[in-house]
Design an enzyme around this catalytic site. Structure first.
Site, mmCIF file in Angstrom:
data_model
loop_
_atom_site.group_PDB
_atom_site.id
_atom_site.type_symbol
_atom_site.label_atom_id
_atom_site.label_comp_id
_atom_site.label_asym_id
_atom_site.label_seq_id
_atom_site.Cartn_x
_atom_site.Cartn_y
_atom_site.Cartn_z
ATOM 1 N N MET A 93 0.332 -1.123 0.205
ATOM 2 C CA MET A 93 0.061 -0.558 -0.087
ATOM 3 C C MET A 93 1.033 1.353 0.107
ATOM 4 S SD MET A 93 -2.434 -1.042 -0.680
ATOM 5 C CE MET A 93 -3.889 0.494 -0.369
ATOM 6 N N ARG A 94 1.739 0.980 -0.405
ATOM 7 C CA ARG A 94 3.014 2.430 -0.398
ATOM 8 C C ARG A 94 3.607 2.797 -1.784
ATOM 9 N NH1 ARG A 94 2.167 5.594 3.685
ATOM 10 N NH2 ARG A 94 4.303 7.223 2.951
ATOM 11 N N LEU A 96 5.478 3.669 -4.871
ATOM 12 C CA LEU A 96 7.000 3.556 -5.156
ATOM 13 C C LEU A 96 7.317 4.967 -6.401
ATOM 14 C CD1 LEU A 96 6.789 0.121 -5.627
ATOM 15 C CD2 LEU A 96 7.866 1.060 -3.661
ATOM 16 N N ASN A 110 1.654 -6.088 -10.096
ATOM 17 C CA ASN A 110 0.883 -5.863 -9.929
ATOM 18 C C ASN A 110 -0.355 -6.832 -9.668
ATOM 19 O OD1 ASN A 110 -0.155 -4.298 -7.475
ATOM 20 N ND2 ASN A 110 -0.882 -2.850 -8.518
ATOM 21 N N HIS A 112 -4.852 -6.484 -9.264
ATOM 22 C CA HIS A 112 -5.833 -4.921 -8.812
ATOM 23 C C HIS A 112 -6.718 -5.521 -8.668
ATOM 24 C CE1 HIS A 112 -6.816 -0.621 -8.340
ATOM 25 N NE2 HIS A 112 -8.094 -1.190 -9.650
ATOM 26 N N VAL A 147 -0.924 4.970 -11.003
ATOM 27 C CA VAL A 147 -0.865 4.032 -10.396
ATOM 28 C C VAL A 147 -1.604 3.276 -11.265
ATOM 29 C CG1 VAL A 147 -2.459 4.450 -8.457
ATOM 30 C CG2 VAL A 147 -0.319 5.630 -8.728
HETATM 31 C C1 4DW Z 1 -1.421 1.612 -4.803
HETATM 32 C C2 4DW Z 1 -0.693 2.863 -5.454
HETATM 33 C C3 4DW Z 1 -0.952 4.069 -4.452
HETATM 34 C C4 4DW Z 1 -0.469 3.626 -3.413
HETATM 35 C C5 4DW Z 1 -1.492 2.458 -2.369
HETATM 36 C C6 4DW Z 1 -1.742 1.417 -3.964
HETATM 37 C C7 4DW Z 1 -2.084 0.277 -5.670
HETATM 38 C C8 4DW Z 1 -0.280 -0.929 -6.204
HETATM 39 C C9 4DW Z 1 0.730 0.144 -5.444
HETATM 40 C C10 4DW Z 1 1.547 0.014 -4.663
HETATM 41 N N1 4DW Z 1 2.400 1.366 -4.849
HETATM 42 C C11 4DW Z 1 2.600 1.030 -5.552
HETATM 43 C C12 4DW Z 1 1.314 1.101 -6.948
HETATM 44 C C13 4DW Z 1 1.437 1.664 -7.960
HETATM 45 O O1 4DW Z 1 0.464 1.043 -8.475
HETATM 46 N N2 4DW Z 1 2.275 2.632 -8.283
HETATM 47 C C14 4DW Z 1 3.608 2.617 -7.870
HETATM 48 N N3 4DW Z 1 3.609 2.005 -6.401
HETATM 49 N N4 4DW Z 1 3.713 3.665 -8.843
HETATM 50 C C15 4DW Z 1 -0.474 4.602 -2.328
HETATM 51 O O2 4DW Z 1 -1.353 6.152 -2.510
HETATM 52 N N5 4DW Z 1 -0.684 4.559 -0.872
HETATM 53 C C16 4DW Z 1 -0.621 5.327 -0.533
HETATM 54 C C17 4DW Z 1 -0.553 5.248 1.494
HETATM 55 C C18 4DW Z 1 -1.352 4.147 2.101
HETATM 56 C C19 4DW Z 1 -1.154 3.975 3.381
HETATM 57 O O3 4DW Z 1 -0.108 3.687 3.880
HETATM 58 O O4 4DW Z 1 -2.174 3.074 3.883
HETATM 59 C C20 4DW Z 1 0.782 6.682 0.335
HETATM 60 O O5 4DW Z 1 0.914 7.144 0.097
HETATM 61 O O6 4DW Z 1 1.872 5.951 -0.810
HETATM 62 C C1 GAR Z 2 -6.148 -7.027 -3.214
HETATM 63 O O1 GAR Z 2 -7.789 -7.521 -3.258
HETATM 64 C C2 GAR Z 2 -5.169 -6.700 -3.557
HETATM 65 O O2 GAR Z 2 -6.132 -7.236 -5.078
HETATM 66 C C3 GAR Z 2 -5.132 -5.658 -3.308
HETATM 67 O O3 GAR Z 2 -5.698 -5.548 -1.982
HETATM 68 C C4 GAR Z 2 -5.551 -6.530 -1.480
HETATM 69 C C5 GAR Z 2 -4.735 -8.032 -0.592
HETATM 70 O O4 GAR Z 2 -5.126 -8.254 0.153
HETATM 71 N N1 GAR Z 2 -4.502 -4.790 -4.417
HETATM 72 C C6 GAR Z 2 -5.401 -3.325 -3.839
HETATM 73 O O5 GAR Z 2 -6.475 -3.410 -4.201
HETATM 74 C C7 GAR Z 2 -3.986 -2.969 -4.836
HETATM 75 N N2 GAR Z 2 -4.451 -1.645 -5.656
HETATM 76 P P1 GAR Z 2 -4.131 -9.790 0.127
HETATM 77 O O6 GAR Z 2 -3.658 -9.158 1.025
HETATM 78 O O7 GAR Z 2 -4.623 -11.035 1.026
HETATM 79 O O8 GAR Z 2 -3.819 -10.628 -1.513
#
Ligand code: 4DW
Ligand code: GAR
Length: 225
Positions: A93-94, A96, A110, A112, A147
């Protein structure tokens, strides 16, 4: 067997997709192995799953770093130290940064929980129900700077039922996720995946075996184009 692709899995929580990959890699015929699991959260349940499977784990807590770049750099070092070939985001969830994404270009994927490009971002199941779509699903894709965007490797469609709640829909989509993530990793590890004009093309031109889901039945069919 040829050398197995070394996976680095990044998690933040439950780790059910990590578990699906652990289970797939437990088959000696599967062409990948998990070299390292990294969590940015010390209490992620996925860390226990990895430990149970005797997989090395690292906790890299983003709160311990002065900047996102330094956090990304620590992640990058951990993955390189473990000689990782392919990084799999599994509920990580961070966000990158561009430098990390560039360093792992075409080696970072990733999962989704929607049929991208629909429902990018968070709360996908609530939004799918709100929109009244009759099909949703999941997507495994290469990560790009934007993202929830990047070449799509595999998708599975999942029906939305009139009686669904976000939780019931999430549970049905999760079954599809657990089949799709190992399938995508297998194709990459078998070197079947190439990227042409930022789209995934299977190298041998064959029609892929892909998971197809209905509410009660999970089966594997061959797509006929
Ligand atoms: C995703 C995208 C943004 C945040 C969280 C999840 C989707 C998957 C992903 C994780 N890291 C990524 C991706 C992606 O698709 N592309 C890149 N990196 N470049 C998000 O904004 N998270 C926020 C924090 C949430 C938390 O700590 O609960 C953040 O500020 O990083
Ligand atoms: C999954 O449903 C995954 O698709 C979603 O988080 C869950 C993680 O579950 N990812 C996102 O929403 C990314 N944008 P898990 O920790 O049990 O694998």
């Amino acid at each position: 067997m040829a050398r197995r692709l070394k996976l680095g899995i990044l998690i933040s929580g439950r780790g059910s997709n990590l578990q699906a990959l652990i289970d797939a890699c437990a088959d000696p015929g599967f062409p990948a192995e998990i070299a390292l699991v990294v969590s940015n959260k010390a209490d992620a349940k996925g860390l226990e799953r990895a430990a149970t499977a005797s997989i090395p784990t690292r906790v890299i807590d983003h709160r311990g770093f002065a900047s996102r770049t330094e956090f990304d750099s620590a992640l990058n070092d951990a993955l390189n130290d473990a000689a990782v070939d392919l990084v799999c985001l599994a509920g990580f969830m961070r966000l990158l940064g561009a430098e990390f994404v560039r360093a792992w270009h075409d080696r970072l994927i990733n999962i989704h929980p929607s049929l991208l490009p629909a429902f990018r971002g968070l709360h996908t199941h609530e939004r799918a129900l709100e929109a009244g779509v009759k099909l949703t699903g999941c997507t495994v894709h290469f990560v790009r700077a934007d993202v929830d965007n990047g070449p799509i490797i595999v998708q599975a469609a999942v029906p939305v039922l009139d009686t669904d709640t976000p939780d019931s829909l999430a549970a049905r989509v999760l079954v599809a996720e657990h089949a799709c993530y190992p399938a995508a990793v297998r194709w990459i590890a078998e070197d079947r995946v190439s990227i042409v004009d930022d789209r995934v093309v299977l190298r041998d031109g064959s029609t892929p075996e892909a998971p197809v889901f209905s509410p009660c039945v999970t089966t594997t069919r061959r797509y006929t184009p």
